[in-house]
Design an enzyme around this catalytic site. Structure first.
Site, PDB file in Angstrom:
ATOM      1  N   SER A  17      42.714  12.067  27.366  1.00 18.48           N
ATOM      2  CA  SER A  17      43.841  12.342  28.263  1.00 18.48           C
ATOM      3  C   SER A  17      43.399  13.437  29.215  1.00 18.48           C
ATOM      4  O   SER A  17      42.478  14.213  28.898  1.00 18.48           O
ATOM      5  CB  SER A  17      45.039  12.832  27.444  1.00 18.48           C
ATOM      6  OG  SER A  17      45.989  13.470  28.282  1.00 18.48           O
ATOM      7  N   TYR A  29      49.447  17.685  20.806  1.00 18.16           N
ATOM      8  CA  TYR A  29      48.819  16.604  21.589  1.00 18.16           C
ATOM      9  C   TYR A  29      47.605  17.139  22.352  1.00 18.16           C
ATOM     10  O   TYR A  29      46.517  16.541  22.320  1.00 18.16           O
ATOM     11  CB  TYR A  29      49.857  16.025  22.555  1.00 18.16           C
ATOM     12  CG  TYR A  29      49.384  14.821  23.337  1.00 18.16           C
ATOM     13  CD1 TYR A  29      49.441  13.540  22.777  1.00 18.16           C
ATOM     14  CD2 TYR A  29      48.882  14.947  24.628  1.00 18.16           C
ATOM     15  CE1 TYR A  29      49.014  12.427  23.490  1.00 18.16           C
ATOM     16  CE2 TYR A  29      48.456  13.840  25.344  1.00 18.16           C
ATOM     17  CZ  TYR A  29      48.531  12.583  24.775  1.00 18.16           C
ATOM     18  OH  TYR A  29      48.109  11.483  25.481  1.00 18.16           O
TER      19      TYR A  29
END
Ligand code: NAD
Length: 270
Positions: free
Chosen positions: A155, A168
């Site tokens: 990401s 995350y």
């Protein structure tokens, strides 16, 4: 889809978290490029069987397998089934992931462990099983010039800190060093390990970021390309990384983010 059905002909692929979003698109693109695909999914009621049916209707090869990637026994069972059905693995797409968002001070240990367990440990468990098979089998020149390819779904938050999402962001930062360390370890064996770092992509993982005009306008301030990404943007990069066209690419993170990591807030500042 514009890919040749011969690009990945004869190759066997496993895509984790392939019942939705980015993983689904990658499974479909790999299949349309000639690979036989294991469509991993997590929960009953997900659309894995429909994806398999579509692939088979297009004369491709696929089967669905339910497994929680954070559980070692379930990952091992998934690879056993794949070797039984397809004989081997050439391409692993470590895609499964989720968010459990919370301000730091309210984040429970369960929220932390769930995200690290699926997003980071899950990728380790699958990479380990794939690597064992790549090393056992070695290169088959008529299939690929690599002994195997691993693609890790990272990401932009492997480099951009993300307040309210510490679990995350930590999982994706971990993917960066895990991927590069595995790439360094396995490169001499002709195994390639790379990451894709998506920016904002329209999938069910984070709909509130773009599902109203106001939310989308706010999000677009972070995206120089001035559009939210589509799953196809990621699937095309995955097919390239899985193919011999990217044979000299190893240990790299490909940012597919419309320029989000250019920190557009700094444009014109000072
Ligand atoms: P999604 O929610 O549509 O898909 C996630 C997939 O992971 C689903 O198929 C789900 O069933 C699966 N999954 C969840 N827990 C699992 C488990 N324990 N075991 C096996 N599978 C499990 O989301 P998405 O946006 O397609 O996300 C896919 C990947 O892309 C994730 O790793 C995510 O972090 C990453 N990513 C997405 C975006 C984005 O904007 N959509 C941006 C950057 C990175």
């Amino acid at each position: 889809m514009s890919y040749s059905p011969y690009l990945l002909k004869g190759q066997k692929a496993l895509v984790t978290g392939a019942s939705s979003g980015i993983g689904e698109a990658i499974a479909r693109y790999l299949a349309s490029s000639g690979a036989a695909v294991v469509v991993n999914y997590h929960s009953e009621g997900e659309s894995a069987e429909k994806i398999v049916d579509d692939i088979k209707a297009a004369k491709g090869e696929a089967f669905a397998f339910q497994a929680d990637v954070s559980k070692e026994d379930q990952v091992k069972a998934m690879f056993s089934k794949m070797f039984q059905e397809f004989g081997t693995i050439d391409i692993l797409v470590n895609n499964a992931g989720l968010q459990k968002d919370s301000p730091l001070v309210d984040m429970s240990l369960d929220q932390w462990n769930a995200v690290i367990g699926i997003n980071l440990t899950g990728q380790f468990l699958c990479a380990r099983e794939a690597a064992k098979e790549f090393l056992r089998r070695g290169v088959k020149p008529d299939i690929s010039c690599a002994a195997g390819k691993i693609i890790c779904m990272s990401s932009v938050h492997e480099v951009i800190p993300w307040a309210g999402h510490v679990n995350y962001a930590a999982s994706k930062g971990g993917i960066n060093m895990m991927m590069r360390s595995i790439a360094q370890e396995l490169a001499p064996h002709k195994i390639r390990v790379n990451s894709i770092a998506p920016g904002a992509i329209k999938t069910p993982i984070n709909t509130s970021a773009w599902d109203t005009p106001e939310a989308e306008a706010k999000l677009l301030q972070l995206i120089p390309a001035k559009r939210v990404g589509d799953v196809e943007d990621i699937a095309k990069a995955a097919v390239w990384l899985a193919s011999d066209d990217s044979d000299y690419v190893n240990g790299a993170t490909i940012f597919v983010d419309g320029g989000m990591t250019l920190y557009p807030g700094f444009a014109g500042n000072g």
